[in-house]
Design an enzyme around this catalytic site. Structure first.
Site, PDB file in Angstrom:
ATOM      1  N   GLN A  56       0.836  -1.194   0.000  1.00 19.65           N
ATOM      2  CA  GLN A  56       0.000   0.000   0.000  1.00 19.65           C
ATOM      3  C   GLN A  56       0.869   1.242   0.000  1.00 19.65           C
ATOM      4  OE1 GLN A  56      -2.449   1.785   3.248  1.00 19.65           O
ATOM      5  NE2 GLN A  56      -4.180   1.263   1.922  1.00 19.65           N
ATOM      6  N   CYS A  86      -6.631   7.195   4.878  1.00 20.26           N
ATOM      7  CA  CYS A  86      -6.049   7.590   6.159  1.00 20.26           C
ATOM      8  C   CYS A  86      -6.336   9.062   6.445  1.00 20.26           C
ATOM      9  CB  CYS A  86      -4.542   7.339   6.150  1.00 20.26           C
ATOM     10  SG  CYS A  86      -3.746   7.759   7.724  1.00 20.26           S
ATOM     11  N   GLY A 198     -14.344  -2.604   7.438  1.00 17.87           N
ATOM     12  CA  GLY A 198     -14.794  -1.753   8.530  1.00 17.87           C
ATOM     13  C   GLY A 198     -15.707  -2.469   9.509  1.00 17.87           C
ATOM     14  N   GLY A 199     -15.217  -2.697  10.730  1.00 20.69           N
ATOM     15  CA  GLY A 199     -16.066  -3.223  11.789  1.00 20.69           C
ATOM     16  C   GLY A 199     -16.485  -4.678  11.624  1.00 20.69           C
TER      17      GLY A 199
END
Length: 316
Positions: A56, A86, A198-199
């Site tokens: 990345q 980010c 996410g989550g």
């Protein structure tokens, strides 16, 4: 497994690869400046066992991104991923990360430059929006504009980002998750490969998401409860895992011995294994023994075995 700063280094990725032979592993975000002006060998080092592994990148200068992408391809990376998620102040000052969602044409041109430079896949990890630019339409338009580059793989962190007022840690928890937006995006743009992030913290959740999108990226759950990766490998891929936790320890012992011989301190490796027994009897003793003893002797190649004995003793 998601790119996570200070967590998904090469030692962590080696460990995760043992748990999930079929998962795609991502490096921590590496800035183009660190590669071009710093110690590229240190930032781009990885173990050959990590494949498939993606680098990345953080940056917004097309020439620099192209140069670093080519360097990564030459070093054998399987994929290049651009960070557009980010939200930290440092990243914003460098004009990359989540703030790039405000400049879709620039992101498109960056992706084009990277794709022109290499033959391996170039992908993007982004959010649903930033600050007041947080409507579904804005997100959809952003993805559509970036896709003009030819990029067809989008990792969607299913939250918006606040560029001011929240820390990076808060940005991982406070903005609400909108999985339905990611599902809708896949429905409206079926030609794109959409991975959701996410989550997500259980095998059941992974399976549910895969009914709507093409892939699932696990972040903190994969780090804190790494056996989840083994469960995913067993349930989602043809290549089944028959490995047990103690087999993992044996393999990691061999890895540690080699790394210590190369001058790596044991604590830089053992910290990634704290959650290996999460939820099992004796897990607290395992974590405590690793944490207390890892810093006492950088060359203690018996550290994992000692912690295993402490765990079994505590578990009765």
């Amino acid at each position: 497994v998601a790119p996570m700063m200070d967590w998904t280094d090469r030692h962590c990725r080696y460990f995760h690869r043992l748990l999930a032979p079929s998962a795609v592993l991502y490096t921590e975000m590496v800035t183009t400046g660190a590669i071009i002006h710093g110690d590229a060998n240190r930032f781009l080092a990885y173990n050959t066992q990590e494949h498939p592994v993606a680098l990345q990148l953080g940056g917004s200068e097309q020439k620099d991104l192209a140069t670093c992408s080519l360097e990564a391809q030459q070093r054998g990376y399987d994929e290049i991923n651009l960070n557009v998620g980010c939200p930290s102040d440092r990243v914003q000052r460098g004009r990359f990360g989540a703030c790039l969602m405000l400049e879709p044409e620039l992101v498109r041109d960056c992706m084009s430059a990277m794709m022109d430079a290499v033959d391996i896949p170039v992908t993007i990890k982004t959010r649903l929006g930033v600050d007041d630019c947080d409507s579904y339409q804005y997100m959809s338009d952003f993805v559509g504009r970036v896709a003009e580059s030819g990029c067809d793989v989008f990792v969607m962190h299913a939250r918006k980002a606040f560029l001011a007022g929240l820390s990076p840690k808060q940005n991982r928890d406070v903005p609400p998750l909108r999985y339905d937006w990611v599902y809708r995006l896949k429905q409206e743009m079926p030609g794109l490969q959409i991975t959701i992030n996410g989550g997500i913290d259980s095998l059941a959740a992974v399976k549910n998401h895969l009914e709507h999108v093409d892939g699932v990226m696990l972040g903190r759950a994969a780090y804190h409860t790494p056996w989840l990766l083994a469960e995913c490998q067993d349930q989602l891929f043809d290549k089944k895992t028959v490995i047990e936790r103690e087999d993992i320890i044996e393999l990691m012992n061999t890895y540690i011995e080699h790394q210590v011989h190369e001058g790596v301190a044991v604590k830089h490796i053992s910290r990634h294994l704290l959650g290996l027994f999460q939820g099992l009897p004796g897990a607290k003793a395992w974590r405590r023994d690793l944490s207390e003893n890892a810093y006492r002797d950088d060359h203690n190649t018996e550290l994992l075995n000692q912690a295993l004995v402490a765990m079994k003793t505590a578990a009765g």
